[in-house]
Design a protein around this motif. Structure first.
Motif, PDB file in Angstrom:
ATOM      1  N   ASP A  61       0.997  -1.117  -0.025  1.00 51.69           N
ATOM      2  CA  ASP A  61       0.069   0.056  -0.089  1.00 51.69           C
ATOM      3  C   ASP A  61       0.980   1.156  -0.021  1.00 51.69           C
ATOM      4  O   ASP A  61       1.946   1.413   0.921  1.00 51.69           O
ATOM      5  CB  ASP A  61      -0.841   0.058   1.165  1.00 51.69           C
ATOM      6  N   ASN A  68      -1.041  -4.817   0.582  1.00 59.41           N
ATOM      7  CA  ASN A  68      -2.220  -4.054  -0.014  1.00 59.41           C
ATOM      8  C   ASN A  68      -3.283  -5.332  -0.034  1.00 59.41           C
ATOM      9  O   ASN A  68      -2.937  -6.697  -0.092  1.00 59.41           O
ATOM     10  CB  ASN A  68      -2.174  -3.311  -1.493  1.00 59.41           C
ATOM     11  N   ARG A  69      -4.368  -4.995  -0.934  1.00 59.35           N
ATOM     12  CA  ARG A  69      -5.634  -6.224  -0.952  1.00 59.35           C
ATOM     13  C   ARG A  69      -5.015  -7.067  -1.811  1.00 59.35           C
ATOM     14  O   ARG A  69      -5.350  -8.110  -1.870  1.00 59.35           O
ATOM     15  CB  ARG A  69      -6.707  -5.349  -1.296  1.00 59.35           C
ATOM     16  N   ASP A  73      -5.098 -11.107  -1.347  1.00 54.75           N
ATOM     17  CA  ASP A  73      -6.004 -11.739  -2.261  1.00 54.75           C
ATOM     18  C   ASP A  73      -5.067 -13.215  -2.691  1.00 54.75           C
ATOM     19  O   ASP A  73      -5.529 -14.237  -2.604  1.00 54.75           O
ATOM     20  CB  ASP A  73      -6.664 -11.451  -3.314  1.00 54.75           C
ATOM     21  N   TYR A 135      -6.707  -3.480   3.919  1.00 59.34           N
ATOM     22  CA  TYR A 135      -8.079  -3.871   3.185  1.00 59.34           C
ATOM     23  C   TYR A 135      -8.724  -3.002   2.189  1.00 59.34           C
ATOM     24  O   TYR A 135      -9.292  -3.194   1.078  1.00 59.34           O
ATOM     25  CB  TYR A 135      -9.152  -4.600   4.147  1.00 59.34           C
ATOM     26  N   GLY A 136      -8.884  -1.954   2.683  1.00 61.77           N
ATOM     27  CA  GLY A 136      -9.486  -0.787   1.973  1.00 61.77           C
ATOM     28  C   GLY A 136      -9.916   0.406   2.998  1.00 61.77           C
ATOM     29  O   GLY A 136     -10.465   0.210   4.013  1.00 61.77           O
TER      30      GLY A 136
END
Length: 239
Positions: A61, A68-69, A73, A135-136
């Motif tokens: 990020d 980051n996401r 994932d 996550y956001g």
């Protein structure tokens, strides 16, 4: 044409702790010089190093430097069952409480600093294979492989306390920050799809919010619980 000497081949031209973007540019520049000299083997080495740095940067990020996401994932959809370990695996979703009020009251620059410091605090005390990912927005995910249920709860609540006790007022007088956490633990024998475990953590996160924020919500046997159990509960790392 005289051959150009590359003195920075071992990255000595950069100071210690130089940003990875500077290292990437350095590798690309060295590769270009070496290619003009016909030294394709060393040019390839530096191009590969530049590629590895670019890939690593794409998994971080840009604001908080946490994962980051995309990284989250990739990890969850990889061989995560094998990574669970004998004790199972926990996923915690973390949300900053009333973060919009922080931005509205103190400004987005302060909000950005809060996000960076919360990310640093969340990354403390994780197991060796654990990690924190943004996550956001103001949400983070903690992935905790090979921890049993009780250990996962301790990690999550210690993180909650660490954030609540952080000296936020040194950034701006009157600033305080707390987090709410939804913690989903699965035993190794329970082969659960990553999306299902994330959804479980998300529903527990909303439970922590509804219970008054600054809490950790988790399942204990057949019931759901939050800690601390009341706003007057002892709230210290040893509690």
């Amino acid at each position: 044409m005289a051959e150009v000497s590359v003195a920075a081949d071992d990255e000595a031209a950069l100071p210690p702790g130089a940003p990875s973007t500077d290292l990437l540019s350095l590798h690309e520049s060295i590769a270009g010089v070496l290619a003009t000299q016909g030294d394709w083997r060393r040019a390839y080495h530096h191009l590969k190093s530049a590629f590895d740095l670019a890939r690593a940067g794409s998994l971080r990020d840009t604001l908080t430097s946490s994962y980051n996401r995309r990284y989250l994932d990739q990890w969850l959809h990889g061989p995560s069952v094998e990574r669970r370990g004998p004790a199972g695996m926990a996923i915690a979703l973390v949300d900053l409480d009333l973060f919009k009020e922080v931005n509205d009251t103190f400004g987005h620059l302060v909000g950005d600093r809060v996000l960076r410091e919360v990310a640093d605090l969340l990354q403390q005390g994780l197991p060796s294979e654990g990690f924190c990912a943004r996550y956001g927005g103001e949400e983070f995910a903690l992935v905790l492989p090979d921890v049993d249920h009780a250990h996962a709860v301790r990690i999550a609540d210690t993180a909650r306390i660490r954030v609540a006790h952080h000296p936020w007022a040194r950034i701006r007088p009157g600033l305080s920050v707390t987090i709410s956490v939804g913690l989903a633990h699965e035993n190794r024998a329970e082969v659960v799809e990553p999306e299902r475990q994330l959804r479980h953590a998300d529903s527990l996160l909303y439970m922590a919010k509804r219970a008054g924020r600054n809490k950790v919500a988790y399942h204990d046997k057949d019931s759901s619980r939050t800690i601390p159990r009341s706003m007057n509960s002892a709230d210290s790392p040893g509690a």
